[in-house]
Write an enzyme that holds these catalytic residues in place. Structure first.
Site, PDB file in Angstrom:
ATOM      1  N   SER A  53       0.510   1.844  16.340  1.00 27.27           N
ATOM      2  CA  SER A  53       1.042   1.557  15.511  1.00 27.27           C
ATOM      3  C   SER A  53       2.651   2.035  15.385  1.00 27.27           C
ATOM      4  CB  SER A  53       0.372   2.071  14.240  1.00 27.27           C
ATOM      5  OG  SER A  53       0.243   3.452  14.196  1.00 27.27           O
TER       6      SER A  53
ATOM      7  N   HIS B 158      -3.330  -3.168  13.755  1.00 27.58           N
ATOM      8  CA  HIS B 158      -2.185  -3.924  13.753  1.00 27.58           C
ATOM      9  C   HIS B 158      -2.467  -5.289  14.663  1.00 27.58           C
ATOM     10  CE1 HIS B 158       0.298  -1.006  11.759  1.00 27.58           C
ATOM     11  NE2 HIS B 158      -0.419  -0.115  12.329  1.00 27.58           N
TER      12      HIS B 158
ATOM     13  N   LYS C  76      -2.422  -4.864   6.179  1.00 23.96           N
ATOM     14  CA  LYS C  76      -1.265  -4.956   7.253  1.00 23.96           C
ATOM     15  C   LYS C  76      -1.310  -6.441   7.215  1.00 23.96           C
ATOM     16  CE  LYS C  76      -1.317  -0.789   8.687  1.00 23.96           C
ATOM     17  NZ  LYS C  76      -2.416   0.427   9.167  1.00 23.96           N
TER      18      LYS C  76
HETATM   19  C1  LIG Z   1      -2.724   1.571   8.882  1.00 24.16           C
HETATM   20  C2  LIG Z   1      -3.796   2.096   9.839  1.00 24.16           C
HETATM   21  C3  LIG Z   1      -5.076   2.559   9.545  1.00 24.16           C
HETATM   22  C4  LIG Z   1      -5.402   2.858   8.020  1.00 24.16           C
HETATM   23  O1  LIG Z   1      -5.710   1.631   7.458  1.00 24.16           O
HETATM   24  P1  LIG Z   1      -5.451   1.732   5.871  1.00 24.16           P
HETATM   25  O2  LIG Z   1      -6.205   0.763   5.317  1.00 24.16           O
HETATM   26  O3  LIG Z   1      -4.103   1.908   5.570  1.00 24.16           O
HETATM   27  O4  LIG Z   1      -6.086   3.081   5.446  1.00 24.16           O
HETATM   28  C5  LIG Z   1      -6.014   3.082  10.565  1.00 24.16           C
HETATM   29  N1  LIG Z   1      -5.819   2.881  11.783  1.00 24.16           N
HETATM   30  C6  LIG Z   1      -4.408   2.235  12.261  1.00 24.16           C
HETATM   31  C7  LIG Z   1      -3.915   2.006  13.642  1.00 24.16           C
HETATM   32  C8  LIG Z   1      -3.295   2.001  11.204  1.00 24.16           C
HETATM   33  O5  LIG Z   1      -2.476   1.554  11.549  1.00 24.16           O
END
Ligand SMILES: *Cc1c(COP(=O)(O)O)cnc(C)c1O
Length: 390
Positions: free
Chosen positions: A178, A206, A238
């Site tokens: 990320s 992602h 995302k």
């Molecule tokens: C954003 C993210 C999460 C958390 O997801 P949310 O739905 O925002 O709680 C988990 N793992 C990764 C790699 C992320 O980038």
């Protein structure tokens, strides 16, 4: 004498200020595609994870509006499991070519659920050093032995699995990292997991929607079949532009999570309206329009990287929508971010502890909704901010 919590908070605040690590929440007054209004200024947004621009897509918004219930009402196991949830789970499993999908309130909760439910004392969880914080937290919560291997080093992962031959083993990695934007060595990780009888879990927050055939994510992009990875996380916040998450994969493991995962049981179901919006997003991601959006995103990534290379900017090796520029010192990253904002561009400075010490960076997030002129304007602003700092 007992320490007062408020004194502790004051001390922590002072330390954060000294280290340039105070975080601020900026209030977005209005969002209009890749533009947003912050503190009375109109900024071009290069921070969001809305990689395909679906958060404001008319069909996604229409699905949200047409839903019959705003609230989740109750947990899934009581009376909160709505037809919208059931349909979304079925459509996710179909899209990702996996036996089953199970919804969670967020990706963070899903990662706590998977690790805390599947692992316990005496088990081992082997993780990439740069994995998302929620994977680390889930392992800690489970009480298992947590081992972290050198970033993207599948041999190091295999060695850690070999060194802990007792107890069950889970090998967990982000699909796309990320804060770095690079992709994990999935085929080598799958081979290592197989060799050491470990379960492979890929957090594709992602990658889903963006990579692979029909946006199926990093597992598909690596040429692995849907069942080549027994458990995967997709998050909806995302590229899918909504909110919530699902764990997809092996039917027995998923059923066990449905029965026993505390972050899934002791919480209210996602609002059906969000499930409906996510269904609309998944349909778009799988359609020809999804292909067109991914093509635009790839074009923007290529345009940005070519321009940044011409300017001699310190690009990190990433082919994804996450394009970090390595800066180093926290204060320098902040100064660059402020200079960019003065020229109308919103780019987040990412500092420790989100990234390792000494590796503060600008995290530029590109979207299919950016126009070529937006990319060029950002490059121009980056060049000027860099020159002003030198
Ligand atoms: C954003 C993210 C999460 C958390 O997801 P949310 O739905 O925002 O709680 C988990 N793992 C990764 C790699 C992320 O980038």
């Amino acid at each position: 004498m007992r320490e007062r919590l408020s004194d502790r908070a004051t001390t922590a605040r002072a330390q954060r200020e000294l280290a340039h690590r105070v975080r601020t929440r900026r209030t977005v007054a209005r969002r209009d595609g890749v533009h947003c209004e912050v503190d009375g200024k109109r900024l071009l947004d290069f921070c969001s994870n809305d990689y395909l621009g679906l958060s404001q897509h008319p069909r996604v918004l229409a699905a949200l509006r047409d839903a019959e219930s705003a609230g989740g009402i109750a947990s899934h196991l009581v009376c909160g499991h709505h037809a919208q949830h059931a349909a979304l789970e079925a459509e996710l499993a179909d899209w990702l070519q996996a036996p089953r999908a199970l919804l969670f309130g967020s990706g963070y909760m899903a990662n706590l659920a998977v690790l805390q439910t599947l692992l316990g004392k005496g088990d081992v969880c082997v993780q990439d050093r740069l994995n998302h914080a929620s994977l680390i937290d889930g392992a800690r919560l489970s009480g298992c032995i947590l081992k972290r291997y050198r970033h993207a080093d599948a041999d190091a992962a295999a060695a850690q699995l070999a060194a802990h031959a007792e107890g069950a083993a889970l090998l967990a990695s982000d699909g796309v990292f990320s804060m770095d934007g690079d992709i994990s060595p999935l085929r080598a990780l799958a081979a290592a997991a197989c060799r050491h009888a470990a379960t492979l879990y890929i957090d594709d927050a992602h990658g889903a929607g963006v990579l692979g055939e029909a946006g199926r994510g990093s597992v598909d992009a690596a040429g692995l079949p849907g069942d080549g990875v027994p458990l995967r996380l997709v998050t909806f916040g995302k590229a899918l532009g909504s909110a919530g998450a699902a764990v997809v994969g092996d039917a027995d493991l998923i059923e066990h999570l449905a029965q026993a995962a505390r972050p899934g049981i002791y919480t209210t179901a996602l609002p059906p309206a969000l499930a409906a919006a996510t269904r609309a997003s998944v349909r778009l991601v799988r359609s020809a329009e999804g292909d067109r959006l991914r093509e635009q995103l790839r074009g923007n990534i290529a345009r940005f990287r070519a321009g940044a290379a011409r300017l001699g900017l310190p690009l990190m090796p990433s082919d994804t929508a996450i394009q970090p520029l390595q800066i180093g010192a926290d204060a320098d990253a902040l100064a660059m971010s402020r200079a960019l904002e003065d020229s109308g561009h919103w780019v987040a400075a990412i500092r420790p502890p989100t990234v390792p010490e000494g590796s503060a960076r600008l995290r530029i997030a590109l979207s299919a909704a950016h126009l070529p002129a937006h990319i060029d304007a950002l490059l121009d602003a980056l060049g000027r901010a860099r020159d002003a700092q030198a």
